[in-house]
Design a protein around this motif. Structure first.
Motif, PDB file in Angstrom:
ATOM      1  N   VAL A  97      -1.664   8.522  -2.952  1.00  0.00           N
ATOM      2  CA  VAL A  97      -0.510   9.332  -2.514  1.00  0.00           C
ATOM      3  C   VAL A  97      -0.267   9.142  -1.014  1.00  0.00           C
ATOM      4  O   VAL A  97       0.064  10.080  -0.303  1.00  0.00           O
ATOM      5  CB  VAL A  97      -0.728  10.827  -2.849  1.00  0.00           C
ATOM      6  CG1 VAL A  97      -0.628  11.076  -4.342  1.00  0.00           C
ATOM      7  CG2 VAL A  97      -2.080  11.321  -2.327  1.00  0.00           C
ATOM      8  N   ALA A  98      -0.440   7.902  -0.560  1.00  0.00           N
ATOM      9  CA  ALA A  98      -0.323   7.639   0.885  1.00  0.00           C
ATOM     10  C   ALA A  98       1.124   7.348   1.302  1.00  0.00           C
ATOM     11  O   ALA A  98       1.851   6.629   0.609  1.00  0.00           O
ATOM     12  CB  ALA A  98      -1.207   6.450   1.251  1.00  0.00           C
ATOM     13  N   HIS A  99       1.517   7.917   2.427  1.00  0.00           N
ATOM     14  CA  HIS A  99       2.850   7.684   3.002  1.00  0.00           C
ATOM     15  C   HIS A  99       2.654   7.373   4.485  1.00  0.00           C
ATOM     16  O   HIS A  99       1.908   8.072   5.164  1.00  0.00           O
ATOM     17  CB  HIS A  99       3.721   8.939   2.893  1.00  0.00           C
ATOM     18  CG  HIS A  99       3.920   9.396   1.478  1.00  0.00           C
ATOM     19  ND1 HIS A  99       5.077   9.174   0.783  1.00  0.00           N
ATOM     20  CD2 HIS A  99       3.092  10.049   0.631  1.00  0.00           C
ATOM     21  CE1 HIS A  99       4.958   9.675  -0.439  1.00  0.00           C
ATOM     22  NE2 HIS A  99       3.756  10.209  -0.554  1.00  0.00           N
ATOM     23  N   HIS A 100       3.327   6.332   4.957  1.00  0.00           N
ATOM     24  CA  HIS A 100       3.197   5.974   6.372  1.00  0.00           C
ATOM     25  C   HIS A 100       4.487   6.298   7.125  1.00  0.00           C
ATOM     26  O   HIS A 100       5.578   6.036   6.623  1.00  0.00           O
ATOM     27  CB  HIS A 100       2.954   4.471   6.537  1.00  0.00           C
ATOM     28  CG  HIS A 100       1.707   3.972   5.860  1.00  0.00           C
ATOM     29  ND1 HIS A 100       0.483   4.557   6.037  1.00  0.00           N
ATOM     30  CD2 HIS A 100       1.513   2.917   5.031  1.00  0.00           C
ATOM     31  CE1 HIS A 100      -0.420   3.886   5.327  1.00  0.00           C
ATOM     32  NE2 HIS A 100       0.176   2.895   4.705  1.00  0.00           N
ATOM     33  N   VAL A 101       4.327   6.816   8.343  1.00  0.00           N
ATOM     34  CA  VAL A 101       5.471   6.947   9.256  1.00  0.00           C
ATOM     35  C   VAL A 101       5.243   5.930  10.362  1.00  0.00           C
ATOM     36  O   VAL A 101       4.166   5.917  10.969  1.00  0.00           O
ATOM     37  CB  VAL A 101       5.521   8.362   9.884  1.00  0.00           C
ATOM     38  CG1 VAL A 101       6.553   8.431  10.999  1.00  0.00           C
ATOM     39  CG2 VAL A 101       5.835   9.405   8.823  1.00  0.00           C
ATOM     40  N   GLY A 154      -4.560  -8.003  -2.000  1.00  0.00           N
ATOM     41  CA  GLY A 154      -5.729  -8.883  -2.001  1.00  0.00           C
ATOM     42  C   GLY A 154      -7.000  -8.113  -2.301  1.00  0.00           C
ATOM     43  O   GLY A 154      -7.874  -8.576  -3.037  1.00  0.00           O
ATOM     44  N   ALA A 155      -7.104  -6.914  -1.758  1.00  0.00           N
ATOM     45  CA  ALA A 155      -8.330  -6.120  -1.950  1.00  0.00           C
ATOM     46  C   ALA A 155      -8.300  -5.347  -3.260  1.00  0.00           C
ATOM     47  O   ALA A 155      -9.233  -4.599  -3.564  1.00  0.00           O
ATOM     48  CB  ALA A 155      -8.489  -5.151  -0.782  1.00  0.00           C
ATOM     49  N   GLY A 156      -7.190  -5.482  -4.019  1.00  0.00           N
ATOM     50  CA  GLY A 156      -7.087  -4.797  -5.316  1.00  0.00           C
ATOM     51  C   GLY A 156      -6.849  -3.303  -5.171  1.00  0.00           C
ATOM     52  O   GLY A 156      -7.237  -2.521  -6.040  1.00  0.00           O
ATOM     53  N   LEU A 157      -6.182  -2.908  -4.097  1.00  0.00           N
ATOM     54  CA  LEU A 157      -5.923  -1.477  -3.879  1.00  0.00           C
ATOM     55  C   LEU A 157      -4.443  -1.165  -4.086  1.00  0.00           C
ATOM     56  O   LEU A 157      -3.586  -2.035  -3.870  1.00  0.00           O
ATOM     57  CB  LEU A 157      -6.322  -1.100  -2.452  1.00  0.00           C
ATOM     58  CG  LEU A 157      -7.822  -1.101  -2.177  1.00  0.00           C
ATOM     59  CD1 LEU A 157      -8.098  -1.051  -0.680  1.00  0.00           C
ATOM     60  CD2 LEU A 157      -8.476   0.086  -2.870  1.00  0.00           C
ATOM     61  N   PRO A 158      -4.121   0.082  -4.461  1.00  0.00           N
ATOM     62  CA  PRO A 158      -2.703   0.437  -4.630  1.00  0.00           C
ATOM     63  C   PRO A 158      -1.944   0.352  -3.310  1.00  0.00           C
ATOM     64  O   PRO A 158      -2.543   0.482  -2.238  1.00  0.00           O
ATOM     65  CB  PRO A 158      -2.747   1.903  -5.099  1.00  0.00           C
ATOM     66  CG  PRO A 158      -4.140   2.175  -5.483  1.00  0.00           C
ATOM     67  CD  PRO A 158      -5.020   1.193  -4.776  1.00  0.00           C
ATOM     68  N   LEU A 159      -0.633   0.161  -3.422  1.00  0.00           N
ATOM     69  CA  LEU A 159       0.201   0.077  -2.222  1.00  0.00           C
ATOM     70  C   LEU A 159       0.680   1.471  -1.833  1.00  0.00           C
ATOM     71  O   LEU A 159       0.716   2.369  -2.670  1.00  0.00           O
ATOM     72  CB  LEU A 159       1.389  -0.846  -2.491  1.00  0.00           C
ATOM     73  CG  LEU A 159       0.988  -2.266  -2.894  1.00  0.00           C
ATOM     74  CD1 LEU A 159       2.210  -3.178  -2.969  1.00  0.00           C
ATOM     75  CD2 LEU A 159      -0.022  -2.842  -1.908  1.00  0.00           C
ATOM     76  N   PRO A 160       1.049   1.650  -0.549  1.00  0.00           N
ATOM     77  CA  PRO A 160       1.521   2.984  -0.146  1.00  0.00           C
ATOM     78  C   PRO A 160       2.744   3.409  -0.948  1.00  0.00           C
ATOM     79  O   PRO A 160       3.529   2.560  -1.397  1.00  0.00           O
ATOM     80  CB  PRO A 160       1.860   2.817   1.335  1.00  0.00           C
ATOM     81  CG  PRO A 160       1.775   1.382   1.633  1.00  0.00           C
ATOM     82  CD  PRO A 160       1.036   0.695   0.545  1.00  0.00           C
ATOM     83  N   GLN A 161       2.913   4.709  -1.095  1.00  0.00           N
ATOM     84  CA  GLN A 161       4.074   5.237  -1.826  1.00  0.00           C
ATOM     85  C   GLN A 161       5.369   4.976  -1.065  1.00  0.00           C
ATOM     86  O   GLN A 161       6.341   4.534  -1.641  1.00  0.00           O
ATOM     87  CB  GLN A 161       3.934   6.752  -1.995  1.00  0.00           C
ATOM     88  CG  GLN A 161       2.703   7.176  -2.754  1.00  0.00           C
ATOM     89  CD  GLN A 161       2.883   6.944  -4.228  1.00  0.00           C
ATOM     90  OE1 GLN A 161       3.780   7.516  -4.823  1.00  0.00           O
ATOM     91  NE2 GLN A 161       2.074   6.098  -4.803  1.00  0.00           N
ATOM     92  N   THR A 162       5.338   5.294   0.221  1.00  0.00           N
ATOM     93  CA  THR A 162       6.530   5.042   1.049  1.00  0.00           C
ATOM     94  C   THR A 162       6.132   4.670   2.468  1.00  0.00           C
ATOM     95  O   THR A 162       5.095   5.121   2.960  1.00  0.00           O
ATOM     96  CB  THR A 162       7.429   6.307   1.224  1.00  0.00           C
ATOM     97  OG1 THR A 162       6.724   7.457   0.886  1.00  0.00           O
ATOM     98  CG2 THR A 162       8.751   6.200   0.565  1.00  0.00           C
TER      99      THR A 162
END
Ligand SMILES: Nc1ncnc2c1ncn2[C@@H]1O[C@H](COP(=O)(O)OP(=O)(O)OP(=O)(O)O)[C@@H](O)[C@H]1O
Length: 581
Positions: free
Chosen positions: A289-293, A312-320
């Motif tokens: 549930v990560a969001h970057h500003v 590459g590391a097999g991790l989910p991408l940020p939500q927004t």
């Protein structure tokens, strides 16, 4: 964690469906109530300026909004402390890099705490927990064959810590008229770099990145930046150098199993978002549930490099990825290197924390740069906070109009659900606007348009001021029972409007909202999103506030700011200088 097994349900009609519904309910009511928001971590080669505070204020506002809506929110910021620029700045200051970083990092931390920023974590990339996370992340990429030893040759900007393609470089003259090469995007000087180091197979990820963006059109906001990333991905991506030779860069995290190489500062810095949520252990709950500003200057790093590293590391991408534009001064980007910075601490003292927050969020438009001027701040705050909102509160709580100092009762006969009492059409339109305001504000927040949310609240405040002005309750005859009921109703409706505005404004101006709601007698547990039912008595329900004593502090909500000339005169009399321009 929740695991529901539905096997064996077939025999009982409807059970499988019920179980599935229950599973989705549990999912929605537990996992989805988490929210994780980050700001960029700030490079400690100089003190913080207003642009840095702006990124943090935006994230703080989203964090508070989510908390208001009942989310379990985490919000992190911090400092990026490795790299050549820091190494050079520390050398110039005659200090060892860690002491240098600690003193600048403390300046950022103190600024955020004095500006009432409510971050739940503050990360420094020199911390051991971060070194562990970066080394692990590197080893995962290396283990998957995504990092290889190679030879990098090309343009590099130390100022931006960024590699550039020949098409991103142009010729310019330095201050002594000497020909130099600069980055087209930032204007910073670039050098030709030739080095043996580790390369990340960025080229492999272009199509996956395109798929991600096409499937998630809201992943990068506002839309303009989403399209610019799509545009960047139309061309092949070259592999990315992710280390520097130790002989050139000592101040950084050594490459695991190769102490002669130091990890590239951007790979190191970006992993901070994972470090905070305990990567490589127990990070899933928050990382999903990560969001970057971020500021638009670091879009490439966050929207291309970072997602590629994560894939590459097999991790989910940020939500927004929420992108904002820049504050400029006389049309030029406010920046450390140009030296045209505005001191956020001085401004927050002059305009108050909330005053400065309100200005930044009300005037800052994510899509476009905005020029900063002190007189703009004064004008906006005087008109919207002091006169419109403060004036409305004064009118409805002034002892002359409200001698009993209570949340005055509502009289349905004077303001009936159907037309016919003393209210006019415009009054019904105002009720309608205020009723829908929470949904409007929520939608604008979702789109990162805080300024539009504030515009909508401001429009409602104007309508309520118009309502009070139209019915001039100070002219009503208190000796007449009908007039007295109408007077009480006008005050009740206005206080209800103010309660909604105060509740909605909490993420933007927490101190002012607190003052306002306390003056209305609204308790701390009555200030959440679920308390936004407006004018219950109009809808035939009980109003918990009706008849309640108002809060005892009749202080001014927001004091008018004096003009620059008035300040100068005052300072001349007292012998103080003013740095505000
Ligand atoms: N003028 C600005 N307006 C809005 N945000 C800014 C501004 N300058 C910096 N930021 C925010 O701070 C982040 C980090 O900025 P950085 O440390 O590069 O500051 P800078 O003043 O631009 O430095 P430099 O002049 O060295 O490039 C940016 O990505 C952005 O989020």
């Amino acid at each position: 964690r929740f695991l529901l097994l539905t096997r064996g349900c077939k025999a009982v009609p409807g059970l499988r469906k019920a179980a599935a519904e229950m599973a989705s309910f549990r999912y929605a009511s537990t996992e989805n109530r988490n929210y994780y928001i980050t700001t960029p971590i700030f490079y400690v080669n100089a003190s913080p300026h207003l642009g840095h505070l702006y990124s943090v204020v935006i994230a703080d506002c989203f964090h508070r909004q989510k908390q208001l809506q009942g989310f379990n929110s985490r919000f992190t910021t911090g400092t990026d402390e490795h790299g050549l620029k820091i190494q050079q700045a520390a050398e110039a200051a005659g200090r060892d890099p860690l002491t240098f970083c600690t003193s600048v990092s403390e300046r950022f931390r103190n600024l955020f705490s004095s500006c009432n920023i409510s971050n739940t974590d503050y990360i420094r990339t020199t911390e051991p927990r971060h070194h562990r996370a970066v080394r692990h992340f590197w080893s995962v990429l290396y283990g998957k064959g995504l990092i290889y030893k190679g030879r990098y040759e090309g343009w590099y900007s130390t100022q931006d810590e960024s590699f550039l393609m020949p098409s991103q470089v142009t010729t310019a003259q330095d201050s002594e008229g000497k020909e130099i090469k600069i980055s087209l995007e930032s204007g910073h000087k670039v050098e030709w770099m030739k080095e043996e180091n580790y390369m990340f197979r960025l080229s492999r990820f272009r199509l996956q990145l395109l798929d991600w963006l096409r499937e998630n059109p809201r992943a990068i906001q506002p839309e303009r930046f989403y399209h610019s990333v799509l545009q960047l991905l139309q061309e092949e991506l070259p592999d990315l150098s992710v280390s520097r030779q130790k002989s050139r860069l000592q101040w950084g995290i050594p490459v695991p199993d190769d102490p002669e190489q130091t990890i590239y500062v951007w790979l190191d810095a970006l992993v901070n978002y994972l470090t905070v949520v305990d990567y490589p252990h127990n990070h899933e709950r928050w990382w999903n549930v990560a969001h970057h500003v971020i500021g638009k200057d670091i879009l490439k790093f966050h929207a291309i490099y970072w997602p590629a590293f994560l894939l590459g590391a097999g991790l989910p991408l940020p939500q927004t990825i929420h992108v904002h534009s820049h504050w400029t001064v006389a049309g030029k980007k406010m920046s450390k290197s140009l030296g045209n910075v505005v001191d956020p601490r001085e401004r927050s003292q002059a305009f108050t924390n909330d005053g400065l927050r309100y200005f930044l969020l009300r005037q800052g438009v994510p899509d476009a740069d905005c020029d900063y001027r002190d007189d703009k701040v004064r004008k906006l705050l005087n008109s919207e906070l002091a006169d419109a909102l403060g004036g409305l509160l004064n009118r409805c709580t002034a002892p002359a109009l409200n001698p009993a100092q209570v949340y005055a009762p509502f009289c349905p006969d004077a303001f009936p659900g159907q037309r016919g009492g003393r209210a006019v059409d415009e009054d019904y339109r105002m009720l309608d606007s205020v009723k829908h305001l929470p949904a409007v504000v929520e939608q604008h927040f979702e789109n990162m348009h805080v300024y539009k949310a504030l515009e909508a609240i401001g429009a409602c405040v104007r309508q309520t001021n118009g309502f009070v002005q139209r019915h001039a309750p100070w002219k009503l005859d208190r000796g007449d029972a009908g007039d007295q009921r109408w007077l009480s109703t006008v005050i009740h409706v206005s206080l209800e409007c103010l309660r909604i505005y105060g509740t909605l404004l909490q993420p933007v101006v927490p101190e002012i909202s607190n003052k306002l709601l306390s003056r209305l007698g609204v308790q701390a547990h009555e200030r959440s999103w679920t308390n936004l039912t407006f004018l219950a008595r109009f809808h035939g329900m009980d109003c918990p506030f009706e008849g309640r004593a108002l809060g005892s502090d009749p202080g001014v909500l927001f004091s008018r700011l004096e003009s620059q000339n008035a300040n100068k005169e005052k300072n001349q009399k007292t012998g103080n200088g003013s740095k505000l321009e």
